[in-house]
Write an enzyme that holds these catalytic residues in place. Structure first.
Site, PDB file in Angstrom:
ATOM      1  N   ASP A  58       0.830  -1.204   0.000  1.00  0.00           N
ATOM      2  CA  ASP A  58       0.000   0.000   0.000  1.00  0.00           C
ATOM      3  C   ASP A  58       0.866   1.256   0.000  1.00  0.00           C
ATOM      4  OD1 ASP A  58      -2.069  -1.704   0.109  1.00  0.00           O
ATOM      5  OD2 ASP A  58      -2.781  -1.134   2.111  1.00  0.00           O
ATOM      6  N   GLN A  59       1.973   1.192   0.766  1.00  0.00           N
ATOM      7  CA  GLN A  59       2.843   2.366   0.831  1.00  0.00           C
ATOM      8  C   GLN A  59       3.452   2.683  -0.533  1.00  0.00           C
ATOM      9  OE1 GLN A  59       2.643   0.028   3.064  1.00  0.00           O
ATOM     10  NE2 GLN A  59       3.623   0.539   5.010  1.00  0.00           N
ATOM     11  N   GLU A  60       3.907   1.615  -1.209  1.00  0.00           N
ATOM     12  CA  GLU A  60       4.492   1.835  -2.531  1.00  0.00           C
ATOM     13  C   GLU A  60       3.459   2.449  -3.476  1.00  0.00           C
ATOM     14  OE1 GLU A  60       7.668  -1.541  -3.610  1.00  0.00           O
ATOM     15  OE2 GLU A  60       5.926  -2.302  -2.543  1.00  0.00           O
ATOM     16  N   PHE A  61       2.218   1.932  -3.356  1.00  0.00           N
ATOM     17  CA  PHE A  61       1.129   2.447  -4.195  1.00  0.00           C
ATOM     18  C   PHE A  61       0.910   3.935  -3.901  1.00  0.00           C
ATOM     19  CE2 PHE A  61      -3.266   3.374  -5.233  1.00  0.00           C
ATOM     20  CZ  PHE A  61      -3.437   2.740  -6.459  1.00  0.00           C
ATOM     21  N   LEU A 108     -35.872  -8.328 -15.715  1.00  0.00           N
ATOM     22  CA  LEU A 108     -35.902  -9.755 -16.045  1.00  0.00           C
ATOM     23  C   LEU A 108     -37.190 -10.367 -15.529  1.00  0.00           C
ATOM     24  CD1 LEU A 108     -32.278 -10.758 -14.939  1.00  0.00           C
ATOM     25  CD2 LEU A 108     -33.111 -10.596 -17.289  1.00  0.00           C
ATOM     26  N   GLU A 138     -25.701 -17.682 -13.751  1.00  0.00           N
ATOM     27  CA  GLU A 138     -24.900 -16.611 -13.126  1.00  0.00           C
ATOM     28  C   GLU A 138     -25.534 -16.209 -11.807  1.00  0.00           C
ATOM     29  OE1 GLU A 138     -25.100 -13.359 -15.883  1.00  0.00           O
ATOM     30  OE2 GLU A 138     -23.567 -14.215 -17.180  1.00  0.00           O
ATOM     31  N   LYS A 140     -27.272 -13.524  -9.438  1.00  0.00           N
ATOM     32  CA  LYS A 140     -28.036 -12.291  -9.601  1.00  0.00           C
ATOM     33  C   LYS A 140     -27.625 -11.349  -8.477  1.00  0.00           C
ATOM     34  CE  LYS A 140     -32.606 -10.461 -10.470  1.00  0.00           C
ATOM     35  NZ  LYS A 140     -32.701  -9.459  -9.406  1.00  0.00           N
ATOM     36  N   ASP A 142     -27.472  -8.226  -6.147  1.00  0.00           N
ATOM     37  CA  ASP A 142     -28.541  -7.378  -5.639  1.00  0.00           C
ATOM     38  C   ASP A 142     -28.004  -5.987  -5.333  1.00  0.00           C
ATOM     39  OD1 ASP A 142     -31.049  -6.708  -4.900  1.00  0.00           O
ATOM     40  OD2 ASP A 142     -30.958  -7.645  -2.928  1.00  0.00           O
ATOM     41  N   ARG A 161     -29.907   2.934 -14.549  1.00  0.00           N
ATOM     42  CA  ARG A 161     -31.009   2.394 -15.338  1.00  0.00           C
ATOM     43  C   ARG A 161     -32.138   3.415 -15.480  1.00  0.00           C
ATOM     44  NH1 ARG A 161     -33.703  -3.400 -14.167  1.00  0.00           N
ATOM     45  NH2 ARG A 161     -35.687  -2.576 -13.461  1.00  0.00           N
ATOM     46  N   GLU A 199     -23.694  -4.413 -12.226  1.00  0.00           N
ATOM     47  CA  GLU A 199     -24.365  -4.040 -10.993  1.00  0.00           C
ATOM     48  C   GLU A 199     -23.367  -3.344 -10.075  1.00  0.00           C
ATOM     49  OE1 GLU A 199     -27.419  -5.014 -11.450  1.00  0.00           O
ATOM     50  OE2 GLU A 199     -28.413  -5.000  -9.499  1.00  0.00           O
ATOM     51  N   TYR A 251     -22.204  -8.112 -16.353  1.00  0.00           N
ATOM     52  CA  TYR A 251     -22.836  -9.326 -16.883  1.00  0.00           C
ATOM     53  C   TYR A 251     -23.418  -9.171 -18.287  1.00  0.00           C
ATOM     54  CZ  TYR A 251     -26.383  -6.723 -14.305  1.00  0.00           C
ATOM     55  OH  TYR A 251     -27.143  -5.728 -13.788  1.00  0.00           O
ATOM     56  N   LYS A 313     -29.407 -17.597 -18.632  1.00  0.00           N
ATOM     57  CA  LYS A 313     -29.456 -16.965 -19.949  1.00  0.00           C
ATOM     58  C   LYS A 313     -29.170 -18.024 -20.999  1.00  0.00           C
ATOM     59  CE  LYS A 313     -27.547 -12.695 -18.056  1.00  0.00           C
ATOM     60  NZ  LYS A 313     -26.369 -11.876 -17.804  1.00  0.00           N
ATOM     61  N   LYS A 337     -35.306 -16.455  -8.138  1.00  0.00           N
ATOM     62  CA  LYS A 337     -35.148 -15.757  -6.853  1.00  0.00           C
ATOM     63  C   LYS A 337     -35.059 -16.737  -5.685  1.00  0.00           C
ATOM     64  CE  LYS A 337     -35.822 -11.289  -8.067  1.00  0.00           C
ATOM     65  NZ  LYS A 337     -36.586 -10.074  -7.895  1.00  0.00           N
ATOM     66  N   CYS A 431     -30.248  -2.720  36.706  1.00  0.00           N
ATOM     67  CA  CYS A 431     -29.203  -2.414  35.729  1.00  0.00           C
ATOM     68  C   CYS A 431     -28.067  -3.435  35.849  1.00  0.00           C
ATOM     69  CB  CYS A 431     -28.663  -1.004  35.962  1.00  0.00           C
ATOM     70  SG  CYS A 431     -27.252  -0.630  34.900  1.00  0.00           S
ATOM     71  N   CYS A 434     -24.783  -1.225  37.131  1.00  0.00           N
ATOM     72  CA  CYS A 434     -24.706  -0.541  38.426  1.00  0.00           C
ATOM     73  C   CYS A 434     -25.712  -1.076  39.440  1.00  0.00           C
ATOM     74  CB  CYS A 434     -24.879   0.966  38.245  1.00  0.00           C
ATOM     75  SG  CYS A 434     -26.548   1.432  37.800  1.00  0.00           S
ATOM     76  N   CYS A 449     -32.097   2.622  32.934  1.00  0.00           N
ATOM     77  CA  CYS A 449     -31.398   2.743  34.213  1.00  0.00           C
ATOM     78  C   CYS A 449     -31.353   4.228  34.566  1.00  0.00           C
ATOM     79  CB  CYS A 449     -29.971   2.190  34.106  1.00  0.00           C
ATOM     80  SG  CYS A 449     -28.943   2.684  35.510  1.00  0.00           S
ATOM     81  N   CYS A 455     -23.646   5.475  36.543  1.00  0.00           N
ATOM     82  CA  CYS A 455     -23.670   4.241  35.758  1.00  0.00           C
ATOM     83  C   CYS A 455     -22.660   4.382  34.611  1.00  0.00           C
ATOM     84  CB  CYS A 455     -25.079   4.013  35.233  1.00  0.00           C
ATOM     85  SG  CYS A 455     -25.254   2.469  34.347  1.00  0.00           S
TER      86      CYS A 455
HETATM   87  P1  AMP Z   1     -35.284  -7.177 -11.230  1.00  0.00           P
HETATM   88  O1  AMP Z   1     -34.829  -5.780 -10.921  1.00  0.00           O
HETATM   89  O2  AMP Z   1     -35.616  -7.989 -10.018  1.00  0.00           O
HETATM   90  O3  AMP Z   1     -36.329  -7.214 -12.313  1.00  0.00           O
HETATM   91  O4  AMP Z   1     -34.030  -7.945 -11.848  1.00  0.00           O
HETATM   92  C1  AMP Z   1     -33.414  -7.485 -13.003  1.00  0.00           C
HETATM   93  C2  AMP Z   1     -32.114  -6.853 -12.660  1.00  0.00           C
HETATM   94  O5  AMP Z   1     -31.195  -7.790 -12.116  1.00  0.00           O
HETATM   95  C3  AMP Z   1     -31.377  -6.325 -13.852  1.00  0.00           C
HETATM   96  O6  AMP Z   1     -31.845  -5.075 -14.246  1.00  0.00           O
HETATM   97  C4  AMP Z   1     -29.962  -6.239 -13.340  1.00  0.00           C
HETATM   98  O7  AMP Z   1     -29.774  -4.958 -12.753  1.00  0.00           O
HETATM   99  C5  AMP Z   1     -29.897  -7.242 -12.206  1.00  0.00           C
HETATM  100  N1  AMP Z   1     -28.895  -8.317 -12.372  1.00  0.00           N
HETATM  101  C6  AMP Z   1     -28.106  -8.762 -11.360  1.00  0.00           C
HETATM  102  N2  AMP Z   1     -27.290  -9.747 -11.760  1.00  0.00           N
HETATM  103  C7  AMP Z   1     -27.547  -9.953 -13.074  1.00  0.00           C
HETATM  104  C8  AMP Z   1     -27.007 -10.828 -14.046  1.00  0.00           C
HETATM  105  N3  AMP Z   1     -26.060 -11.726 -13.743  1.00  0.00           N
HETATM  106  N4  AMP Z   1     -27.503 -10.754 -15.300  1.00  0.00           N
HETATM  107  C9  AMP Z   1     -28.483  -9.864 -15.608  1.00  0.00           C
HETATM  108  N5  AMP Z   1     -29.033  -8.999 -14.735  1.00  0.00           N
HETATM  109  C10 AMP Z   1     -28.583  -9.032 -13.462  1.00  0.00           C
HETATM  110 ZN    ZN Z   2     -26.930   1.498  35.489  1.00  0.00          ZN
END
Ligand code: AMP
Ligand code: ZN
Length: 693
Positions: A58-61, A108, A138, A140, A142, A161, A199, A251, A313, A337, A431, A434, A449, A455
């Site tokens: 990290d230091q070098e960086f 999706l 893949e 998903k 969140d 989006r 994401e 993705y 997919k 899901k 408590c 105390c 308390c 306390c």
């Molecule tokens: P939803 O918002 O529940 O309709 O899910 C669709 C969203 O999942 C997409 O708009 C992406 O933002 C997200 N997402 C997360 N992982 C993936 C993935 N591996 N491929 C495609 N979409 C993904």
């Molecule tokens: Zn107390």
């Protein structure tokens, strides 16, 4: 350094210039070094943030980064908005420009069982006239989706989006995310123009750190990493974004005439250009799909980021084109899901913790269990009523879930596994620190308390709160030092801090001269901290940062605040009877009045300054104002400050309670629609400036 979104409009041009320079004259000395350093730092960033395999310390960086910063400061003509130095962000605020997506960003379709995935595959095959299909699985992720466009290997734009058709240009914030390459490594075969979609994520560890900090500052917590990531991405101050620790997983690859025939090939290419890419696996049969689901439902719990399912997919990009999309989602992909994450574990014991206001919080100590990427050993039981509702008994097997809280919560008990003869968990009557009998606050679930002055956790908790960043901002006093100061007998209340000296501090165990000096410097500087923060720092129950501001603006000085009745206080907009009562009770205690006198004597700000008094008005008193769009005369931050200065409140989302919207150019279409539906006034900046004139 300043990064204006407009700079990005000219990137292609700049890029060409750079290449021309390279062809006609070889950069000499500093210039060559700047180019070399940029390449080196981009590479080390990738090693660290994408591959997790740093090759330098990290230091070098930091050292290389410092060198580049110095050289860039010396050569402003070499400025580049994509230099690694720009990852730290800018303090300047920016309104978000809206951009129309070249290709709409769709959502999706969802599925919840293997049968539904099978249905999806059957429909896809039918749509393709019976052709065989290859499936890819893949994670998903969140988080919040992002579209990033590259031209000639350089990042030109990052857009949220939004409503799918248009989104916010958040380029300045996205370039602070270290795992996203700003310039692709020379010599890789990237197309001249392409778009990657992925994401933006706030990893669990960063999410927890952020919420902990927010809890400490009494700010509202983020409910989950998705909200936190989305909120962070929309912040106006990219330097703050840089500190939050966002990450990104990609993705999708899109572009004209791309030379790939399958999704996996495209993802391999994207990975080779330096992006973090979703884990992608070809699944040969429906059994392999079922295995994939079973495996990742378990394994995802140890991922560093939140996932809420899987995405399946078709692999063939030609089939994507042939199948097309419905109005909302593509026919060649489906989300699967997971049920919300919940684990069952054993309750070892319940401990009762005392907070700075004396409130007792029951905490469950658990047999360690892995939940959403972190090991959980403790869970909040909130209060006595919740314990009773759960009907929790000693050594019960309990279900834990992660919600918005910093520590997870217990959502249920498996009574079938209860040990014979187990006793129900009982709330303490005294408590735990105390020994004082607890009191139940009228109309509330909390036990308190009442032994405020002896306390220990209450005393040290108030000291910690007083020195906090949003209060008096005295550096160098954390929990440990607060306890040490208290145990030494030197600091029993916040006023005692002003009797400290460097000599007294270095007399303590393990105390260095340097840390003593740092604390004393902080104490010295705290004398300038504005009145509103002094009110907040006092630890009056229910008086958070916002309430303290309202009080300072309306009451102007501490003497007036100390003599006001509950009725008078409750007449101030935004001060309810509960807060009013708490303030009156606070100043009814002699010790509190003594502390205030000693703080005044120590030189703290006990009134609004002349300047603040002169500039403040109540022209916008009680008004809740939403700011939207891009402005000509002042920045958003300046408008926020003006609203506060005139007694109004800036709120982020439109509701029935919104007084009006201060709107600039390009107000978001969703906001506009909502405002029109609720009949809320939209005021432009000129009219606003007239209002406060
Ligand atoms: P939803 O918002 O529940 O309709 O899910 C669709 C969203 O999942 C997409 O708009 C992406 O933002 C997200 N997402 C997360 N992982 C993936 C993935 N591996 N491929 C495609 N979409 C993904
Ligand atoms: Zn107390």
């Amino acid at each position: 350094m300043q990064i204006q979104p407009s700079l990005f409009d000219n990137l292609e041009l700049e890029n060409n210039n750079e290449q021309q320079v390279k062809q006609t004259q070889l950069p000499a000395g500093d210039e060559a070094r700047i180019i070399e350093l940029r390449e080196t730092l981009h590479r080390h960033n990738h090693n660290y943030y994408v591959l997790n395999q740093p090759t330098i310390s990290d230091q070098e960086f930091d050292h290389l980064m410092r060198e580049l910063q110095d050289l860039e400061a010396k050569h402003p003509e070499m400025a580049d908005p994509l230099s690694p130095t720009q990852r730290v962000g800018s303090d300047l605020s920016q309104g978000f420009k809206q951009v129309v997506h070249e290709r709409p960003m769709m959502s999706l379709g969802n599925s919840y069982s293997i049968e539904e995935v099978q249905d999806f595959l059957r429909r896809a095959k039918e749509g393709l006239g019976g052709e065989p299909v290859e499936i890819v699985g893949e994670m998903k992720y969140d988080g919040t989706s992002i579209s990033v466009t590259y031209e000639n290997g350089r990042l030109v734009r990052a857009v949220t989006r939004g409503d799918g058709v248009r989104g916010d240009d958040v380029t300045a914030n996205v370039i602070t995310i270290r795992s996203i390459p700003l310039e692709l490594p020379k010599g890789t075969d990237y197309p001249p123009k392409f778009e990657v979609r992925g994401e933006i994520m706030l990893p669990w560890a960063s999410f927890e750190r952020l919420n902990k900090e927010r809890a400490f500052n009494e700010e509202p917590l983020f409910a989950n990493p998705r909200n936190a990531a989305a909120g962070t991405l929309k912040m106006q101050n990219s330097a703050e974004v840089a500190k939050r620790g966002l990450d990104a997983y990609f993705y999708f690859l899109l572009g004209d005439n791309l030379p790939y025939s399958t999704h996996t090939e495209a993802m391999d290419a994207v990975r080779s250009w330096g992006f973090k890419v979703a884990h992608t696996e070809v699944l040969e049969s429906i059994d392999a799909v079922a295995d994939f689901i079973a495996r990742w439902d378990k394994d995802r719990k140890s991922l560093p980021v939140a996932t809420d399912g899987l995405v399946f997919k078709l692999n063939s990009l030609r089939q994507w084109l042939n199948l097309g999309a419905t109005a909302k989602s593509p026919r060649w992909a489906i989300a699967y899901k997971f049920a919300p994450e919940r684990e069952c574990t054993k309750l070892k014991s319940v401990s009762f913790e005392v907070g700075r206001t004396g409130v007792i919080t029951p905490v469950a100590n658990l047999e360690p269990v892995l939940l959403s990427g972190t090991i959980v050993k403790r869970a909040s039981l909130h209060n006595e009523d919740i314990i009773r509702q759960l009907d929790i008994h000693d050594h019960d097997m309990v279900y834990v879930e992660k919600g918005g809280e910093i520590i997870p919560k217990i959502v249920g008990v498996d009574t079938k596994q209860r040990e014979p003869g187990a006793e129900p968990v009982k709330f303490v009557t005294h408590c735990p620190v105390c020994g004082t009998p607890l009191q139940r606050v009228e109309g509330e679930a909390a036990w308190v308390c009442p032994n405020k002055w002896e306390c220990k956790p209450q005393i040290t908790g108030r000291i910690e709160h007083f020195v906090g960043r949003h209060a008096m901002n005295i550096d160098g006093i954390g929990e440990e030092v607060a306890v040490q100061l208290h145990e030494s007998g030197m600091v029993n209340n916040i006023a005692d801090l002003y009797d400290l000296t460097v000599e007294k501090l270095v007399g303590l165990d393990r105390f260095q001269l340097k840390s003593a000096q740092r604390i004393m410097r902080g104490i010295e500087q705290s004398r300038q901290v504005p009145f509103e923060r002094v009110i907040y720092a006092l630890s009056i129950q229910f008086v958070g940062e916002t309430t303290a501001k309202v009080l300072a603006r309306n009451v102007h000085n501490i003497d007036r605040l100390m003599e006001m009745s509950a009725e008078e206080l409750a007449a101030i907009p935004e001060i309810g009877p509960k807060i009013a009562q708490s303030i009156v009770e606070y100043f009814a205690v002699d010790t509190n009045r003594d502390i205030v006198e000693r703080l005044r004597w120590a030189g703290l700000q006990m009134a609004l300054s002349e300047e603040e008094l002169a500039n403040r008005t109540t022209k916008l008193e009680g008004k809740k104002i939403v700011i939207s769009g891009v402005f000509q005369h002042h920045s958003r931050e300046e408008y926020k400050a003006m609203i506060e200065q005139h007694g109004g409140k800036n709120v982020s989302s439109i509701s029935k309670a919104t007084s009006f919207i201060l709107a600039g150019d390009n107000m978001g279409p969703a906001k506009l629609e909502k405002a029109q539906k609720l009949g809320i006034d939209i005021i432009d900046e000129n009219r606003f400036l007239e209002m406060i004139e």
